[in-house]
Design an enzyme around this catalytic site. Sequence first.
Site, PDB file in Angstrom:
ATOM      1  N   GLY A 136     -22.255 -12.024  39.931  1.00 25.83           N
ATOM      2  CA  GLY A 136     -21.533 -12.917  40.121  1.00 25.83           C
ATOM      3  C   GLY A 136     -20.234 -12.428  39.488  1.00 25.83           C
ATOM      4  N   CYS A 137     -18.768 -12.822  40.727  1.00 28.59           N
ATOM      5  CA  CYS A 137     -17.535 -12.409  39.993  1.00 28.59           C
ATOM      6  C   CYS A 137     -16.894 -12.777  38.989  1.00 28.59           C
ATOM      7  CB  CYS A 137     -16.455 -12.646  41.336  1.00 28.59           C
ATOM      8  SG  CYS A 137     -16.410 -14.787  41.740  1.00 28.59           S
TER       9      CYS A 137
END
Lengths: 339, 339, 339, 339
Positions: B148-149
Site C-alpha cells: 500500500g502507498c
Amino acid sequence: MFKVAVLGATGYAGKELVSILVHHPYARPYYITSESFSGQRFDQVYPEFRAVCELPLEKLDLKKVAACDFIFAALPHGLSVKEVPKLLETGKKIVDFSGDFRLKDASLYPTWYGYEHSSKENLSLSVYGLPEYNREQIKKAKLIANPGCYPTSVLLALKPLLAEGLIETEDIIVDAKSGVSGAGRSPKQAYHFPECTENFKAYKVAAHQHTPEIEQELSSVAGKTVTLLFTPHLVPMIRGILSTIYVRSAAGTDESAIRAAYQKHYIDEPFIRLLPPTELPETKHVSGTNFCDLAFRLDPRTGRLIIVSAIDNLVKGAAGQAVQNMNIMMGWPEEAGLK
Amino acid sequence: MFKVAVLGATGYAGKELVSILVHHPYARPYYITSESFSGQRFDQVYPEFRAVCELPLEKLDLKKVAACDFIFAALPHGLSVKEVPKLLETGKKIVDFSGDFRLKDASLYPTWYGYEHSSKENLSLSVYGLPEYNREQIKKAKLIANPGCYPTSVLLALKPLLAEGLIETEDIIVDAKSGVSGAGRSPKQAYHFPECTENFKAYKVAAHQHTPEIEQELSSVAGKTVTLLFTPHLVPMIRGILSTIYVRSAAGTDESAIRAAYQKHYIDEPFIRLLPPTELPETKHVSGTNFCDLAFRLDPRTGRLIIVSAIDNLVKGAAGQAVQNMNIMMGWPEEAGLK
Amino acid sequence: MFKVAVLGATGYAGKELVSILVHHPYARPYYITSESFSGQRFDQVYPEFRAVCELPLEKLDLKKVAACDFIFAALPHGLSVKEVPKLLETGKKIVDFSGDFRLKDASLYPTWYGYEHSSKENLSLSVYGLPEYNREQIKKAKLIANPGCYPTSVLLALKPLLAEGLIETEDIIVDAKSGVSGAGRSPKQAYHFPECTENFKAYKVAAHQHTPEIEQELSSVAGKTVTLLFTPHLVPMIRGILSTIYVRSAAGTDESAIRAAYQKHYIDEPFIRLLPPTELPETKHVSGTNFCDLAFRLDPRTGRLIIVSAIDNLVKGAAGQAVQNMNIMMGWPEEAGLK
Amino acid sequence: MFKVAVLGATGYAGKELVSILVHHPYARPYYITSESFSGQRFDQVYPEFRAVCELPLEKLDLKKVAACDFIFAALPHGLSVKEVPKLLETGKKIVDFSGDFRLKDASLYPTWYGYEHSSKENLSLSVYGLPEYNREQIKKAKLIANPGCYPTSVLLALKPLLAEGLIETEDIIVDAKSGVSGAGRSPKQAYHFPECTENFKAYKVAAHQHTPEIEQELSSVAGKTVTLLFTPHLVPMIRGILSTIYVRSAAGTDESAIRAAYQKHYIDEPFIRLLPPTELPETKHVSGTNFCDLAFRLDPRTGRLIIVSAIDNLVKGAAGQAVQNMNIMMGWPEEAGLK
C-alpha cells in the site's frame, strides 16, 4: 420577520443565498427545500452552517411555500419552467435563478436548452433581473428571471458603450473564464479534483446557452440585433468569472469618451467599480462580494477595444444579484445584506 | 518484446503503470483491461496518451491474459481476491496492487476490509513486494502483493531503526497525509473540486485498513508485535504522501547512530534518499519518481524521534514499485524504466 | 559523450532543460551556470534532482563553455543580447531561449523589450527555431532563437490555415492563458501563493512583447503583414498554455477544408496532435510533453473560426522545443529525449 | 463612533482585521498604519477594498494612535516588544497580535524568538487573550497578548480534558497543518505559487516558537508542567489550521466522559462546535469564521485519544479572536461583528 422560501437550497447558488439571507437585516430563510437531501438539516449537508442555519430540508410543498413572504427558486433548468407557474399561483413574488424565463423568444429554448417551452405566457410576464438595466421594471415585477453568471459579467461591461454608441454592434467576441462552482455541485469526472486542478480548458465553444441571453439584452440596449461569439473556459478555482470582451470601437471613440460613458451610467450604481486606467480586474478582488469590476484598453494597433470584467459567479452572478432584486422589489435599501 | 497485461488500466495506479511501461526498455503494455471503459481505446479515456498508447481497453479474458508474459492486476480490493486465483493458473508471474494478498493473517480481512477471505492458501504463497524488505523473496515469487502507498512510506522510514534496535516498539504514531489521487478516480462529493480544494481534513482516524499491514511488516522486522496508531489526512494536491512518524528512541540512541543505521541499510538502495541533517522531505521533490526521501529529528525535550518520509503515492506507492518488483522478478536491472 | 552547456540553469526553463537532458540518449548536461546560485550544486537548489543531477552551478566562464559541444542559453531578455555574441565566438552551435534574437526588425526592441538592440548583425544570422515552420533552416543554423511560449501555441495553430489561404489575415484575436511558471522563478507579490491561487486575471492587455514575434512569423507565412490583438491571462496552475484564437474564415472555407489543411501540413509532424471533431484540448493532456494539441470550431452564426491550442509552456514552449532544435541541428532523431 | 487604530494593517492578519471591523456594529477602523505601504490607500494595496475601506495608510505616529479609542497592534514579532510600551502610555486598551507578550517567562524569548526581551515588566501585565481560558481577566485587561494560531487550535482542544483530569499530561503530541497565509504576505521562494502548490511538507520540526506558548497555557490548566512535541506542516491552501492531537487517556476515561467534559466547558461558548461522534472537522467548514470545530476518537488498540481541531488561522487564530477580545474588554456582546 419576513419569511423567505429557498427552493433548491443545496446547490451552490442556493447555499450562497442561504449564506446571505442569514445575515440579511429584513429577511430570513424560513422554508428551504431539496429533493436529494430532504430529511436532513441544512447543516448536515453543509457542516459550515452548524450553529448558523440548522433548518430542515424538505421536499417542495406548495402550501408551505405559500406560507412564506417571498420565493427564491434555485432549481435546475427545465424544472423551473414546470414549477414556476404553480408558484405564481401563490401570489408571492418570485426570483427564479434558472434560464427558463430569461429568453423572450420561446423558439430559442429547443436549440439552446434542449426542451420545448411549456409556459410561454410567463416569458412576457418575467422581468430580466439585471438592476443596472431594468431597475424600474424590477420594482414592479412579480417574476424575476435572475440573469446568468456569464451574461451578468458581459452585459454590465457593454451597456454604457452600446447606449452611447461608442462601439459597433458587429463582431463582438467574448472570451469568458469561470471557476468550477459554475458547473454545479454534482460530482462528475471532469470536476474530480485530480483531473480538474492544474488544468485549463475551453468548453461549449460557440455553443453555450448563455449566448442568446446576452444577445437579447445587448440588442435591447443597442436598438438592433447584436450577434455574439461566446467561448467559456474552466479555471481551476472555486469561484469567479473574468470576461475578456473584444469589440470594435466606433469611429472617433477615444478613451475619455469611454470612461465618461461608464461614469455617466454607473456613477450611482452601488455594485459597479470602474477601475483606474492602469489597473485590471482580478477575480479575487470581487470574490465573496456583489461587485462587478470593470476596466478597458483601447488598442491603437488594431482599433479594437478590450473590456475586462470580473464578478463572483455565485454572488453578483447568482445569489447576490437575486437578493439585490428582492431588495428592489420590496423597496428596501438595495445594498441590504450585500455589504 | 515482453508482453505485459495490465488488468484495471484506467484507475490512477493503472494509468501510472501504463505510463511507465510505454518507456520501459524491456517490457511493453500489450493487453489492458477495464470493465467500465471496455470498447474504448486507452487514449480516449486519457487523451494525454494520444499517439503514445492507443491500445484498446478490453474486458478481462483469461485466455488473453495467458498470452502475455507478465500480469499486473490493478483491480479493486475485494475483486482481486476472486480473480488472482484464476490468474495464477496461467502460470504467469503476477504483481497484485490490491490489499487482498498483503495480510498473512486471514482473520484480519473481515475487520479491516469488510469481507471474508476466499483464497487463504494464496496468502502464504504471496510475497509482500517491498524490495527494501524482501528482495530475495521477490526474486523467486509467483505472486507479489504490491504494498500500500501509506505502508511503503512508513515501512521504509522504520526498518533500519527497528532492525538495529534504536527505537522502542511501543507507542509508534503515524500521522500521514496524502494527495487526492490516493482516493481513486471515481467522482465523489468529497473530491469534487470546489469541495476538495482549499480544504484539509483527517479521515478514518485510527481505522484505516493500512494499519494491520504496517503492523505486520514492522513486527516482522522487530521480531515482536508492534502496535500502531495511524491517522491519514487528505491534502488538496494530486499526488504525494508525507508521513510524520513519532517514535520513542531506545535508551542511548543518538543522531549519529540513527544516521549510521539508515546508511548501513540503504547505502545500496537505488530509490532511498536520506537527506542531510538540515533538510526535510517535500512531496514535490519525489513527485513523478520512485524515490522515498527520508529525514529525522531527535527532540531532546521529549525524547521522541520524529521521522519524515515522502513518496509519490502513485509511483513508489503503487506503479513504480510494481515495476521495480517486475524488474527484480525478471532479473532485469532494478531501475529499468524507473529513472 | 556529447557535452552540453546550460547557461542559466536554475530558472524554470533551465531546470526543465536539465530534466530532459539527463535522460537524453546522445547528450548530457556537462557545464551548468547560475549567477545567483553559483557555488551550490544543482540538487541543492532543486532537491528533486538529488541522485539525478548533482552538477555544480558555476558563474558563466567562456572558456568552460568553449569546452562543451553545444550551448543552451536560458538567460533573461536583455542579457542574452550581450552574451550571445561572445558565445558565438566559441564556434559552437547555440540555442538561445530569450527573445533577444527572435525579431528580425531591430527597431521593435525599444518599444516591446525596452532596450536598444546591440547585436543587430546577429538578428539576420539567427534562425527562428520553430521546426514546423523552419526545419530546413534549423538544420544549418549556428544560432537558434528558440520561440516564445505564447508564440509557439499560436503559430502552430495558424500556419496551415494561412498557408492554404483559408483565413483572412485581418482581425486575428488571440486570447491566451498561461500557468504561473511562465512568470519565472523569482518570488513576487503577484505570484505569492495566497494571492495567486483561487485567482484569475488578464495582464499586459494588447501590450505583451510576444505580439510582434507572432506577427512576424504569421506575416512570413501569409506573405503579407498580419496585425494581431493579443491578450494574455494568468491561470492558477503551474504549467500549460491554452490559446483561444479567433479568426475570420475566408469565403467558402468549410470544416473539411480546414481539417484537410491541418492534415496536409502536420501529417508527419511528431509533436502535433489534431484532435477529433468533438474534442477540445486541455492543458493537462500536454503537461510534461512536447505535444501541441489543436482543435477548431467554425461558428456559422458569426462566420468566425475558433482554434484552440494547448502546449506545456516549459516543454514545447521552451526546453522541449530547444532540445528538438538541437536534435535537428545535430542530425539526431527529432524525438530523441522527448518521448 | 468608536475609533480603532490598526497598526500593521497590510499583513494578512491586519487585512482580516480591517475586513471584520468595517462591518462591526460598534467600532470602525479609523487610523491604519503600514511602514512599507504608507502613502498609499488601503484599497490600493488590497483592491478588493475599493469602495469598502479607502483609508490612507500612514507611518506609525503615537499622537494619532492616542486619538483613537482602541489599539490593535498587528506588528511583527520583535517590533511589538519595542512599540507596545509606548502604546501603553496612551492609556488606551491594546490587543497585540505578536508573540512578544504571550510568554510569562522572559527567559524563553532568546531560545524561541531569538531576542532578549526588553519589556519584562509588561509580561506580567499582559493577559493571554484566549476567552475560553481567561474571559474574566480579559474583561479587566489593559494589554492582551492575542494567542498564536496554532496554540488556539491546540488549547481549545485540550482544556476540558486537562481540567477534568481525563488525560495524562505526559507525552502529548501535536501534528498541526496550516494554510500558507500563516507564513505571512512577504513573497518568498517557498511560497512562490509554482513551488508551493501541489506540495506538502513539515517545517520547524520540534522547534516551532508556538511550542512554549502551548506548554505554558496547558500547564496552567493542568496545574503541573506539560511538555509538548509539536510539528507544523504547510498545506497548499490559503487559510485554515487542522491540528491532530495525540494524548494518552487517563485510566478509566471513556468516550462519554470526554464528551461530557467538552459539553460542560463549552456549552455556553459561542465559537466552539463539538461535532457529533461520526463527524470530523475540515478546515473548509470553519473558513472565514471564528469557530473552532472539535472531534475526538478513542483508539482501543493503543489506548490513545486523538483529538482533531480546526480553525481559520486568520480569524479565530488571529483577527477574529482579537475582535472577540475587544468585545469582551469593551463590554459588548462577544459575537459582535463576528457572525
